[in-house]
Design an enzyme around this catalytic site. Structure first.
Site, PDB file in Angstrom:
ATOM      1  N   SER A 172       0.786  -1.239   0.000  1.00  0.00           N
ATOM      2  CA  SER A 172       0.000   0.000   0.000  1.00  0.00           C
ATOM      3  C   SER A 172       0.812   1.282   0.000  1.00  0.00           C
ATOM      4  O   SER A 172       0.243   2.356  -0.189  1.00  0.00           O
ATOM      5  CB  SER A 172      -0.952   0.012   1.194  1.00  0.00           C
ATOM      6  OG  SER A 172      -2.072  -0.759   0.884  1.00  0.00           O
ATOM      7  N   LYS A 175       0.348   3.364  -2.955  1.00  0.00           N
ATOM      8  CA  LYS A 175      -0.820   4.257  -3.122  1.00  0.00           C
ATOM      9  C   LYS A 175      -0.393   5.728  -3.209  1.00  0.00           C
ATOM     10  O   LYS A 175      -1.053   6.531  -3.865  1.00  0.00           O
ATOM     11  CB  LYS A 175      -1.818   4.028  -1.977  1.00  0.00           C
ATOM     12  CG  LYS A 175      -2.509   2.646  -2.070  1.00  0.00           C
ATOM     13  CD  LYS A 175      -3.393   2.346  -0.880  1.00  0.00           C
ATOM     14  CE  LYS A 175      -4.344   1.188  -1.078  1.00  0.00           C
ATOM     15  NZ  LYS A 175      -3.857  -0.148  -0.819  1.00  0.00           N
ATOM     16  N   TYR A 213      -3.040  -2.044 -10.216  1.00  0.00           N
ATOM     17  CA  TYR A 213      -3.043  -2.077  -8.749  1.00  0.00           C
ATOM     18  C   TYR A 213      -2.252  -3.289  -8.231  1.00  0.00           C
ATOM     19  O   TYR A 213      -1.431  -3.169  -7.332  1.00  0.00           O
ATOM     20  CB  TYR A 213      -4.492  -2.097  -8.241  1.00  0.00           C
ATOM     21  CG  TYR A 213      -4.603  -2.201  -6.748  1.00  0.00           C
ATOM     22  CD1 TYR A 213      -4.477  -1.074  -5.940  1.00  0.00           C
ATOM     23  CD2 TYR A 213      -4.819  -3.436  -6.119  1.00  0.00           C
ATOM     24  CE1 TYR A 213      -4.545  -1.173  -4.553  1.00  0.00           C
ATOM     25  CE2 TYR A 213      -4.893  -3.535  -4.742  1.00  0.00           C
ATOM     26  CZ  TYR A 213      -4.762  -2.413  -3.967  1.00  0.00           C
ATOM     27  OH  TYR A 213      -4.831  -2.505  -2.597  1.00  0.00           O
ATOM     28  N   TYR A 267      -4.400   4.316   7.771  1.00  0.00           N
ATOM     29  CA  TYR A 267      -5.772   3.789   7.807  1.00  0.00           C
ATOM     30  C   TYR A 267      -6.537   4.333   9.010  1.00  0.00           C
ATOM     31  O   TYR A 267      -6.414   5.506   9.336  1.00  0.00           O
ATOM     32  CB  TYR A 267      -5.767   2.247   7.813  1.00  0.00           C
ATOM     33  CG  TYR A 267      -4.958   1.667   6.691  1.00  0.00           C
ATOM     34  CD1 TYR A 267      -5.264   1.973   5.369  1.00  0.00           C
ATOM     35  CD2 TYR A 267      -3.880   0.826   6.930  1.00  0.00           C
ATOM     36  CE1 TYR A 267      -4.518   1.448   4.326  1.00  0.00           C
ATOM     37  CE2 TYR A 267      -3.138   0.292   5.881  1.00  0.00           C
ATOM     38  CZ  TYR A 267      -3.467   0.611   4.592  1.00  0.00           C
ATOM     39  OH  TYR A 267      -2.734   0.096   3.577  1.00  0.00           O
ATOM     40  N   VAL A 299       0.929  -3.512   3.878  1.00  0.00           N
ATOM     41  CA  VAL A 299       0.587  -4.749   4.575  1.00  0.00           C
ATOM     42  C   VAL A 299       1.810  -5.685   4.753  1.00  0.00           C
ATOM     43  O   VAL A 299       1.768  -6.628   5.541  1.00  0.00           O
ATOM     44  CB  VAL A 299      -0.616  -5.414   3.842  1.00  0.00           C
ATOM     45  CG1 VAL A 299      -0.133  -6.243   2.659  1.00  0.00           C
ATOM     46  CG2 VAL A 299      -1.486  -6.209   4.764  1.00  0.00           C
TER      47      VAL A 299
END
Ligand SMILES: NC(=O)CC[C@H](N)C(=O)O
Length: 312
Positions: free
Chosen positions: A65, A68, A194, A246, A264
């Site tokens: 992630s 991102k 992705y 998050y 992750v």
């Protein structure tokens, strides 16, 4: 105030490593398993180019992630803020990183922000290119420019695992197609992109350089030329601060006080504007998807090196 040195970082790693027992390593990423649960590595790159490191700082891991923020930067550079934030909102959320709930239930049926899976897939659908190879090539080029490392590549085995375990992400993409956020034409490329982005192989030095690039307002750490517009870097750092960790981002804003983004694989990029980039690898993560020992390292560095932006 502590003084930054390799020895100081070794002490921080030693003190924080035991916290990894409070988390566990994800079981679907090739090369990562419970035998790595106590790994902890840190690299710091300062604005004047000094590099400090400790622990398992050279271990390789997939970007997951953390990618991102890369996707968001390139989409902002390609389209500007207005277009990007028609596809995705910019609000923090208490939902999990892979939640689908809000897309159906909230009045505003948009991904909450670009730091969660739905938001990142929506942003990936914007990336320019004739096919997925070209789109991914542009993103990889962008990573080379940021890290000044053209040896970075995708880990094929991780990519296959992402595809195999991608049901949730496919569900998110198809749900967004039904809402008109992603068009039918864009959908397969967005998902493939992705999965590839998640699989980019890096180490804590690459992460620290990404953090340093952000700390340097979008200027190359090599020659100080602008790689992207600094206004986009401001947007990305604001979103990292409010959503990068998050549904623990509020805690991090209070206890760490500078923008960060987790992945992750147990990685974290921290960026201290005008000062340094921090790359952390500590694969034991908590239920919210954040490295437990890595989070401890960030808190310690913030406190002992006086890095909290809201102090003083
Ligand atoms: N938190 C993360 O790093 C999420 C990435 C993970 N590969 C997923 O898509 O679920």
């Amino acid at each position: 105030m502590a003084e930054l040195s390799n020895q100081y970082l070794e002490e921080v790693v030693k003190a924080c490593r035991p916290y990894s027992s409070g988390g566990s390593v994800v079981d679907y990423i090739p090369g990562l398993d419970q035998s790595h649960s106590t790994d902890l590595g840190v690299t710091i790159v300062t604005m004047d180019g000094e590099v400090y490191g400790a622990g398992e700082k050279t271990n390789a891991f997939p970007l997951q992630s953390v990618s991102k923020i890369i996707t968001l930067m390139l989409a902002l550079e390609d389209f500007g803020k207005e277009t990007v934030f028609q596809k995705v909102d910019m609000e923090p959320t208490d939902d999990a990183f892979n939640a689908i709930r809000n897309l159906e239930e909230d009045e505003k049926q948009l991904p909450h922000n670009p730091m969660i899976n739905s938001g990142a897939i929506a942003v990936a659908s914007l990336i320019k290119g004739n096919d997925v190879e070209e789109k991914f090539g542009r993103l990889l080029d962008f990573v080379y420019k940021i890290t000044c490392n053209d040896q970075i590549e995708m880990d094929e085995e991780v990519y296959q695992a992402e595809q195999k375990n991608g049901a949730r992400n496919r569900a998110l993409a198809y749900f967004m197609e039904s809402l008109g956020i992603i068009s039918t034409d864009e959908l397969e490329d967005a998902l493939d992109l992705y999965f590839r982005l998640n699989s980019i192989k890096t180490n804590s030095l690459d992460l620290a350089k990404i953090g340093c690039f952000l700390a340097n307002h979008g200027k190359s750490i090599e020659d100080d030329s602008y790689v992207i517009d600094p206004s986009h870097v401001r947007t990305v750092k604001a979103i990292m601060l409010t959503s990068g960790m998050y549904n623990e981002s509020g805690t991090y804003a209070v206890e760490v006080g500078f923008p960060a983004k987790s992945g992750v694989a147990g990685t974290i990029v921290g960026t201290v504007p005008g000062k340094m980039g921090i790359g952390i690898y500590g694969p034991a993560i908590n239920k919210k998807g954040n490295s437990v020992a890595g989070g401890r390292v960030l808190r310690t560095l913030s406190r002992e090196l006086c890095l909290n932006l809201f102090h003083g």
